[in-house]
Design an enzyme around this catalytic site. Sequence first.
Site, PDB file in Angstrom:
ATOM      1  N   ASP A  63       0.849  -1.196   0.000  1.00 37.24           N
ATOM      2  CA  ASP A  63       0.000   0.000   0.000  1.00 37.24           C
ATOM      3  C   ASP A  63       0.877   1.236   0.000  1.00 37.24           C
ATOM      4  O   ASP A  63       1.744   1.392   0.863  1.00 37.24           O
ATOM      5  CB  ASP A  63      -0.930   0.001   1.217  1.00 37.24           C
ATOM      6  CG  ASP A  63      -2.123   0.944   1.012  1.00 37.24           C
ATOM      7  OD1 ASP A  63      -2.443   1.259  -0.149  1.00 37.24           O
ATOM      8  OD2 ASP A  63      -2.733   1.353   2.010  1.00 37.24           O
ATOM      9  N   TYR A  97       1.318   2.067  15.468  1.00 36.71           N
ATOM     10  CA  TYR A  97       2.062   2.272  14.226  1.00 36.71           C
ATOM     11  C   TYR A  97       3.509   2.702  14.419  1.00 36.71           C
ATOM     12  O   TYR A  97       4.308   2.624  13.481  1.00 36.71           O
ATOM     13  CB  TYR A  97       1.322   3.235  13.299  1.00 36.71           C
ATOM     14  CG  TYR A  97       1.645   4.698  13.442  1.00 36.71           C
ATOM     15  CD1 TYR A  97       2.458   5.344  12.503  1.00 36.71           C
ATOM     16  CD2 TYR A  97       1.145   5.441  14.498  1.00 36.71           C
ATOM     17  CE1 TYR A  97       2.742   6.691  12.624  1.00 36.71           C
ATOM     18  CE2 TYR A  97       1.425   6.779  14.624  1.00 36.71           C
ATOM     19  CZ  TYR A  97       2.229   7.407  13.689  1.00 36.71           C
ATOM     20  OH  TYR A  97       2.511   8.731  13.808  1.00 36.71           O
ATOM     21  N   THR A 135      -4.898   6.729  -0.043  1.00 35.64           N
ATOM     22  CA  THR A 135      -6.189   7.420  -0.071  1.00 35.64           C
ATOM     23  C   THR A 135      -6.138   8.618  -1.011  1.00 35.64           C
ATOM     24  O   THR A 135      -5.297   9.507  -0.862  1.00 35.64           O
ATOM     25  CB  THR A 135      -6.565   7.877   1.345  1.00 35.64           C
ATOM     26  OG1 THR A 135      -6.454   6.755   2.214  1.00 35.64           O
ATOM     27  CG2 THR A 135      -7.973   8.413   1.390  1.00 35.64           C
ATOM     28  N   LYS A 155      -4.925  -2.333   9.691  1.00 27.81           N
ATOM     29  CA  LYS A 155      -5.106  -2.367   8.241  1.00 27.81           C
ATOM     30  C   LYS A 155      -5.230  -3.782   7.687  1.00 27.81           C
ATOM     31  O   LYS A 155      -5.393  -3.932   6.481  1.00 27.81           O
ATOM     32  CB  LYS A 155      -3.878  -1.716   7.570  1.00 27.81           C
ATOM     33  CG  LYS A 155      -3.610  -0.288   7.990  1.00 27.81           C
ATOM     34  CD  LYS A 155      -4.423   0.665   7.156  1.00 27.81           C
ATOM     35  CE  LYS A 155      -4.025   2.103   7.413  1.00 27.81           C
ATOM     36  NZ  LYS A 155      -4.791   3.004   6.544  1.00 27.81           N
ATOM     37  N   GLN A 157      -4.761   2.159  14.987  1.00 25.40           N
ATOM     38  CA  GLN A 157      -3.630   2.667  14.185  1.00 25.40           C
ATOM     39  C   GLN A 157      -2.656   3.557  14.966  1.00 25.40           C
ATOM     40  O   GLN A 157      -1.443   3.294  14.952  1.00 25.40           O
ATOM     41  CB  GLN A 157      -4.213   3.414  12.981  1.00 25.40           C
ATOM     42  CG  GLN A 157      -3.202   3.817  11.922  1.00 25.40           C
ATOM     43  CD  GLN A 157      -3.882   4.462  10.703  1.00 25.40           C
ATOM     44  OE1 GLN A 157      -5.109   4.433  10.566  1.00 25.40           O
ATOM     45  NE2 GLN A 157      -3.085   5.035   9.829  1.00 25.40           N
ATOM     46  N   HIS A 183      -4.445  13.938   1.222  1.00 28.90           N
ATOM     47  CA  HIS A 183      -4.747  13.045   2.349  1.00 28.90           C
ATOM     48  C   HIS A 183      -3.581  13.043   3.342  1.00 28.90           C
ATOM     49  O   HIS A 183      -3.789  13.190   4.550  1.00 28.90           O
ATOM     50  CB  HIS A 183      -4.998  11.627   1.832  1.00 28.90           C
ATOM     51  CG  HIS A 183      -5.100  10.578   2.910  1.00 28.90           C
ATOM     52  ND1 HIS A 183      -6.228  10.423   3.689  1.00 28.90           N
ATOM     53  CD2 HIS A 183      -4.205   9.649   3.349  1.00 28.90           C
ATOM     54  CE1 HIS A 183      -6.026   9.431   4.556  1.00 28.90           C
ATOM     55  NE2 HIS A 183      -4.814   8.938   4.371  1.00 28.90           N
ATOM     56  N   GLU A 217     -10.944   3.774   3.180  1.00 30.39           N
ATOM     57  CA  GLU A 217     -10.007   4.599   2.419  1.00 30.39           C
ATOM     58  C   GLU A 217     -10.279   4.395   0.934  1.00 30.39           C
ATOM     59  O   GLU A 217     -10.253   3.264   0.434  1.00 30.39           O
ATOM     60  CB  GLU A 217      -8.550   4.244   2.765  1.00 30.39           C
ATOM     61  CG  GLU A 217      -8.181   4.686   4.183  1.00 30.39           C
ATOM     62  CD  GLU A 217      -6.695   4.612   4.491  1.00 30.39           C
ATOM     63  OE1 GLU A 217      -5.993   3.791   3.846  1.00 30.39           O
ATOM     64  OE2 GLU A 217      -6.236   5.360   5.382  1.00 30.39           O
TER      65      GLU A 217
HETATM   66 CA    CA Z   1      -4.268   2.890   2.704  1.00 25.34          CA
END
Ligand code: CA
Length: 441
Positions: free
Chosen positions: A137, A254, A370, A263, A250, A144, A209
Amino acid sequence: MSTDATHDPALQSWVASANAAATDFPVQNLPFGRFRRAGSGEPWRIGVAIGDQVLDLLLAAGRGSWPADVAPALAPLAAGDLNRFMAMGPDVRRKVRAALSSALTAGSPQQAALASCLLPQARAEMALPCTITDYTDFYTGIHHATAVGKLFRPDNPLLPNYKWVPIGYHGRASSIVVSGTPVRRPLGQTMPPGATTPSVGPSQRLDYELELGFLVGTGNLMGEPIPIAEAEDHLFGVTLFNDWSARDIQPWEYQPLGPFLAKNFASTLSPWVVTMEALAPFRAPFARPAGDPDPLPYLDSAANRRQGLLDIRLEVWLQTATMREAGQAAVQLSSGGAAEAAYWTPAQLVAHHTISGCNLQPGDLFGSGTLSGPQATQAGSLLELTQGGKQPITLPNGESRSFLADGDTLILRGFCERAGARRIGLGECAGTVVAAPLLAR
Ligand code: CA
């Protein structure tokens, strides 16, 4: 990437529904998907969406008459193995596209044979279009990245590497699901504001997203980077992609290694892959705003500057359980465009991903990140639309949302429209949120 006879906007199909002005799937599109007759338990096969029908390539390979250099390429499609077809590369794909275009165009001598190979899409059960071999990703949506950065770092929203490196992380392929698959609210560990110890439970800040998915066609050998000039030859096509995200899991997990369980519980892919060839009329120039650094040479080419971006319109729609019970249609939450949202092009993602020598394989998926537009109304997540949950949105029926509720159906749509070209669409990418599992003790 140039247009040819298959893009002629004057082409009409003998499949009447493909000629409707609003269809996503006119004869100029010809996207691939994996399907079988709903409830049949038959082996999966690859089909081509045409209007509101799907052309069954298992049947069509046997009943149609195909050029000698096209017939072998139909074998993996008939067998439901899109990955093997993806590995054959863009030249084979262009030949198959030309043959399908000719066979489905009004007046084709193939009409009588192929009419018996159609199935209404309403009676088709769709699977993921291919085996997703690996998943990365990216984070190409600069608006964003800036908006989310502001929520966490008001004085320093965009980190300094952003304008030099296409930021990404390695995701999880096993939990990528096809549109229509229910999405179970994840359990997870969070550190609520003001708390001193974390707790575990259902995510209270479940978000979507809005992304595009880029599927890799031919791969590269390990240790051999793909030059940007060849990068698009390695891309098969584009889908819609919803990278469901738990905004409370998140921020706690993270640091320092990046996204993880927030995710990996589900990401939804639309069933029809629109090929890079179909998108040829809908390209946009890549340019940096004044004052931004030029990409390093391995991320720069004349073709990339001329037409590196994809001009795809994107929309997000929501239907709550209350709306569904009242017979109310989904409402639009936002709309925008991929070309305005993306700071990096698909070719740059391929060149960057492989600069280390990393080997791509047929069926690898890249998420775009996103794709929020520059305006607040073009945001591609609730995190942005509600200012981190602080300003809930009110729906026409009086309900409000900071984040997604159980029973909510979230739908992504995408299409391409341009003067002188036939409108094509990417179809739909939908998922309904279902309650979290009970937490075992
Ligand atoms: Ca994403």
